[in-house]
Design an enzyme around this catalytic site. Structure first.
Site, PDB file in Angstrom:
ATOM      1  N   SER A   7       3.652  -3.712   8.094  1.00 25.55           N
ATOM      2  CA  SER A   7       4.103  -3.277   9.412  1.00 25.55           C
ATOM      3  C   SER A   7       3.626  -4.277  10.448  1.00 25.55           C
ATOM      4  CB  SER A   7       3.535  -1.894   9.740  1.00 25.55           C
ATOM      5  OG  SER A   7       3.781  -1.548  11.100  1.00 25.55           O
ATOM      6  N   TYR A  47      -3.350   3.769  11.203  1.00 23.00           N
ATOM      7  CA  TYR A  47      -2.152   3.296  10.499  1.00 23.00           C
ATOM      8  C   TYR A  47      -2.148   1.768  10.425  1.00 23.00           C
ATOM      9  CZ  TYR A  47       2.806   2.467   9.485  1.00 23.00           C
ATOM     10  OH  TYR A  47       3.985   2.039   8.930  1.00 23.00           O
ATOM     11  N   GLY A  69       8.764   6.257  -2.274  1.00 22.41           N
ATOM     12  CA  GLY A  69       9.271   6.687  -0.978  1.00 22.41           C
ATOM     13  C   GLY A  69      10.744   6.355  -0.826  1.00 22.41           C
ATOM     14  N   GLY A  70      11.477   6.516  -1.910  1.00 17.93           N
ATOM     15  CA  GLY A  70      12.888   6.115  -1.919  1.00 17.93           C
ATOM     16  C   GLY A  70      13.850   7.214  -1.530  1.00 17.93           C
ATOM     17  N   SER A 102      14.240   8.543   1.567  1.00 19.08           N
ATOM     18  CA  SER A 102      14.735   8.509   2.944  1.00 19.08           C
ATOM     19  C   SER A 102      14.404   7.161   3.570  1.00 19.08           C
ATOM     20  CB  SER A 102      14.117   9.633   3.789  1.00 19.08           C
ATOM     21  OG  SER A 102      12.729   9.418   3.976  1.00 19.08           O
ATOM     22  N   GLY A 103      14.946   6.918   4.753  1.00 20.15           N
ATOM     23  CA  GLY A 103      14.582   5.759   5.547  1.00 20.15           C
ATOM     24  C   GLY A 103      14.794   4.432   4.851  1.00 20.15           C
ATOM     25  N   ILE A 104      13.801   3.555   4.972  1.00 23.65           N
ATOM     26  CA  ILE A 104      13.893   2.212   4.407  1.00 23.65           C
ATOM     27  C   ILE A 104      14.021   2.262   2.893  1.00 23.65           C
ATOM     28  CG2 ILE A 104      12.579   0.078   4.035  1.00 23.65           C
ATOM     29  CD1 ILE A 104      11.427   0.539   6.906  1.00 23.65           C
TER      30      ILE A 104
END
Length: 262
Positions: A150, A163, A26-27, A29-31
């Site tokens: 989270s 989630y 998940g690299g 976008s975002g974190i």
């Protein structure tokens, strides 16, 4: 698709990840993207993965050097096999695994769908588990595994039960894996952000029709009075990836503006 650029940065003895090899799922976008930028700045070569080739290409352009992009879905074991085959053929080892890819939907009890449930657990739990398990043959003593948790994993939040359950599962995986990895010298820790201004969160809130109200609520819940920036989460990911956290395993760090601490 593998999109890579290997121009070496000027070496610096004070860079905390000098010569390290990192994988960030998940690299694009975002974190994940913010962390990839930070890791490269600290001397690492970073592999980033994501499902969308266009966003991966854009991420590579933003990072600029010492980055390789691989299209892949962490919920598909064949894609993970391909990702690790590419890394093995290039570097033969990994020093840092940041299992960051994650998804979520707003579905309150009474409206939870089988599709939404399966989607969240396939990516957040199944994807995290097999991302780590398939990395083990490439990890060496001193390697760091970081799982994205989270605040929802330890709080109750309206419409976020599925989630939150996936993130509670991720938290427990880290506890168990710390024991499984005893004696290996490999560390595993959880990085748990609070509300952070990422495309993923903003898109979910936009689809709910209550984006502005939700963001205001997040701000009100935080003692710091704001949502986080991805670069602030990346700074803590760097700590967990580096030798600065060498005596940490099985732990969890909240980067949440204090929202889950009061």
């Amino acid at each position: 698709m593998e999109n890579t650029t290997n121009k070496l940065s000027n070496p610096s003895t004070n860079r905390r990840l000098e010569g390290k090899v990192a994988l960030i799922t998940g690299g694009n976008s975002g974190i994940g993207l913010a962390t990839a930028k930070r890791f490269v700045a600290e001397g690492a070569h970073v592999f980033i993965t994501g499902r969308r080739e266009k966003e991966l290409n854009e991420a590579v352009a933003l990072i600029g050097h010492n980055v390789t992009a691989i299209v892949g879905d962490v919920s598909k074991l064949g894609d993970l096999d391909h990702i690790y085959a590419v890394i093995k053929s290039t570097f033969r080892h990994i020093d840092i695994v940041f299992a960051n890819a994650g998804v979520g939907t707003l579905e309150p009890l009474g409206s939870i769908t089988e599709e939404g449930f399966n989607y969240a657990f396939d990516v957040n739990v199944r994807g995290t588990l097999f991302t780590v398990q398939k990395a083990l043959p490439l990890l060496t003593k001193g390697s760091s595994i970081i799982l994205t948790g989270s605040t929802t994993g330890s709080e109750g939040n309206p419409a976020f039960s599925v989630y939150g359950a996936t993130k509670a599962a991720v938290r427990n995986l880290a506890r168990s894996w710390a024991v499984d990895l005893k004696g290996s010298g490999i560390r595993v820790n959880v990085l748990s952000p609070g509300a952070t201004s990422t495309p993923g969160l903003l898109n979910v809130l936009e689809s709910s029709g209550f984006k502005e109200e939700a963001l205001k609520q997040f701000e009100d819940l935080s003692p710091l009075g704001r949502v986080g920036d991805p670069s602030e989460i990346a700074a803590v990911a760097l700590f967990l990836a580096s030798d600065d956290s060498s005596y940490m395993t099985g732990g969890e760090i909240f980067v949440d503006g204090g929202s889950a601490q009061i």
